[in-house]
Design an enzyme around this catalytic site. Structure first.
Site, PDB file in Angstrom:
ATOM      1  N   GLU A   1      -6.453   1.322   4.777  1.00 34.16           N
ATOM      2  CA  GLU A   1      -5.621   1.156   5.977  1.00 34.16           C
ATOM      3  C   GLU A   1      -6.470   1.167   7.239  1.00 34.16           C
ATOM      4  O   GLU A   1      -7.687   1.404   7.199  1.00 34.16           O
ATOM      5  CB  GLU A   1      -4.554   2.257   6.000  1.00 34.16           C
ATOM      6  CG  GLU A   1      -3.643   2.151   4.785  1.00 34.16           C
ATOM      7  CD  GLU A   1      -2.449   3.089   4.817  1.00 34.16           C
ATOM      8  OE1 GLU A   1      -2.429   4.041   5.619  1.00 34.16           O
ATOM      9  OE2 GLU A   1      -1.521   2.853   4.014  1.00 34.16           O
TER      10      GLU A   1
ATOM     11  N   CYS B   1       0.436  -9.752  -2.404  1.00 32.91           N
ATOM     12  CA  CYS B   1      -0.422  -9.544  -3.587  1.00 32.91           C
ATOM     13  C   CYS B   1       0.047 -10.381  -4.762  1.00 32.91           C
ATOM     14  O   CYS B   1      -0.773 -10.906  -5.517  1.00 32.91           O
ATOM     15  CB  CYS B   1      -0.485  -8.068  -3.947  1.00 32.91           C
ATOM     16  SG  CYS B   1      -1.494  -7.137  -2.779  1.00 32.91           S
TER      17      CYS B   1
ATOM     18  N   CYS C   1       3.278  -5.850  -3.711  1.00 31.46           N
ATOM     19  CA  CYS C   1       3.959  -6.515  -2.587  1.00 31.46           C
ATOM     20  C   CYS C   1       3.902  -8.033  -2.769  1.00 31.46           C
ATOM     21  O   CYS C   1       3.142  -8.553  -3.605  1.00 31.46           O
ATOM     22  CB  CYS C   1       3.326  -6.099  -1.269  1.00 31.46           C
ATOM     23  SG  CYS C   1       1.763  -6.937  -0.912  1.00 31.46           S
TER      24      CYS C   1
ATOM     25  N   GLU D   1      -4.576  -4.099  -4.841  1.00 28.46           N
ATOM     26  CA  GLU D   1      -4.688  -5.236  -5.772  1.00 28.46           C
ATOM     27  C   GLU D   1      -5.667  -6.275  -5.231  1.00 28.46           C
ATOM     28  O   GLU D   1      -6.516  -6.808  -5.949  1.00 28.46           O
ATOM     29  CB  GLU D   1      -3.324  -5.915  -5.960  1.00 28.46           C
ATOM     30  CG  GLU D   1      -2.256  -5.028  -6.576  1.00 28.46           C
ATOM     31  CD  GLU D   1      -1.453  -4.245  -5.546  1.00 28.46           C
ATOM     32  OE1 GLU D   1      -2.008  -3.802  -4.516  1.00 28.46           O
ATOM     33  OE2 GLU D   1      -0.248  -4.063  -5.789  1.00 28.46           O
TER      34      GLU D   1
ATOM     35  N   CYS E   1      -4.363  -4.212   0.648  1.00 26.03           N
ATOM     36  CA  CYS E   1      -3.764  -3.591  -0.538  1.00 26.03           C
ATOM     37  C   CYS E   1      -4.806  -3.388  -1.642  1.00 26.03           C
ATOM     38  O   CYS E   1      -5.812  -4.090  -1.718  1.00 26.03           O
ATOM     39  CB  CYS E   1      -2.653  -4.474  -1.093  1.00 26.03           C
ATOM     40  SG  CYS E   1      -1.196  -4.580  -0.055  1.00 26.03           S
TER      41      CYS E   1
ATOM     42  N   ASN F   1      -6.118   0.825  -1.711  1.00 29.25           N
ATOM     43  CA  ASN F   1      -5.688   0.342  -0.396  1.00 29.25           C
ATOM     44  C   ASN F   1      -6.574   0.949   0.692  1.00 29.25           C
ATOM     45  O   ASN F   1      -7.038   2.094   0.576  1.00 29.25           O
ATOM     46  CB  ASN F   1      -4.198   0.582  -0.135  1.00 29.25           C
ATOM     47  CG  ASN F   1      -3.736   2.001  -0.355  1.00 29.25           C
ATOM     48  OD1 ASN F   1      -4.304   2.749  -1.135  1.00 29.25           O
ATOM     49  ND2 ASN F   1      -2.686   2.387   0.350  1.00 29.25           N
TER      50      ASN F   1
HETATM   51  N1  THU Z   1       0.092  -1.238  -0.810  1.00 26.96           N
HETATM   52  C1  THU Z   1      -0.788  -1.637  -1.775  1.00 26.96           C
HETATM   53  O1  THU Z   1      -1.949  -1.244  -1.798  1.00 26.96           O
HETATM   54  N2  THU Z   1      -0.324  -2.515  -2.707  1.00 26.96           N
HETATM   55  C2  THU Z   1       0.943  -3.003  -2.755  1.00 26.96           C
HETATM   56  O2  THU Z   1       1.229  -3.896  -3.550  1.00 26.96           O
HETATM   57  C3  THU Z   1       1.969  -2.427  -1.879  1.00 26.96           C
HETATM   58  C4  THU Z   1       1.465  -1.684  -0.703  1.00 26.96           C
HETATM   59  C5  THU Z   1      -0.385  -0.312   0.217  1.00 26.96           C
HETATM   60  C6  THU Z   1      -0.478  -0.919   1.584  1.00 26.96           C
HETATM   61  C7  THU Z   1      -0.368   0.298   2.458  1.00 26.96           C
HETATM   62  O3  THU Z   1      -1.655   0.865   2.594  1.00 26.96           O
HETATM   63  C8  THU Z   1       0.501   1.274   1.660  1.00 26.96           C
HETATM   64  O4  THU Z   1       0.492   0.794   0.331  1.00 26.96           O
HETATM   65  C9  THU Z   1       1.931   1.367   2.154  1.00 26.96           C
HETATM   66  O5  THU Z   1       2.511   0.118   2.267  1.00 26.96           O
END
Ligand code: THU
Length: 128
Positions: free
Chosen positions: A43, A86, A83, A54, A52, A41
């Protein structure tokens, strides 16, 4: 082979750029030719721009010209599942592939794209 993919996802998790949530996620997707593409991920101070793990992995594989995927591993602290956004992207690019969720101790849960996104909306629903 699955072990290599799990390792790649756990390694990618260490590279997460998660300065805001501090929730580190790694992913790794395997192609039909056995290549592995990792993702983490990423940010942003403008929160909604976050990508994300994935989708980072899948988009990187697509950008490298890959089209067929056989398995996805997602690595988190607590082995949680992808999520909603994704799930939709996994369905679009991979169809019903097996998905392994791994926590930081290495404990795995097996699931699949169709299990995570039942009654999925996809290309076939757009009509002829
Ligand atoms: N996140 C992912 O990388 N994948 C997911 O399927 C769920 C959430 C990340 C996004 C964000 O950087 C952190 O997790 C918190 O939501």
């Amino acid at each position: 082979m699955q072990n290599k993919l799990i390792q790649a996802a756990m390694e990618a998790r260490k590279r997460a750029y998660a300065n805001y949530s501090h929730f580190h996620v790694g992913a790794a997707v395997e192609t039909s030719q056995g290549k592995i593409f990792p993702g983490c991920n990423v940010e942003n101070a403008s929160y909604s721009l976050t990508m994300c793990a994935e989708r980072t992995a899948l988009f990187s594989a697509i950008a490298a010209g890959e089209k067929e995927f056989t398995r996805l591993v997602v690595a988190t602290e607590n082995g949680v599942s992808p999520c909603g956004a994704c799930r939709q992207v996994i369905w679009e690019l991979c169809g019903d592939i097996p998905i392994t969720l791994v926590d930081e101790s290495g404990a795995c849960t097996e699931t699949s794209a169709a299990q995570l996104l039942p009654h999925a909306f996809g290309q076939q629903d757009l009509g002829a």
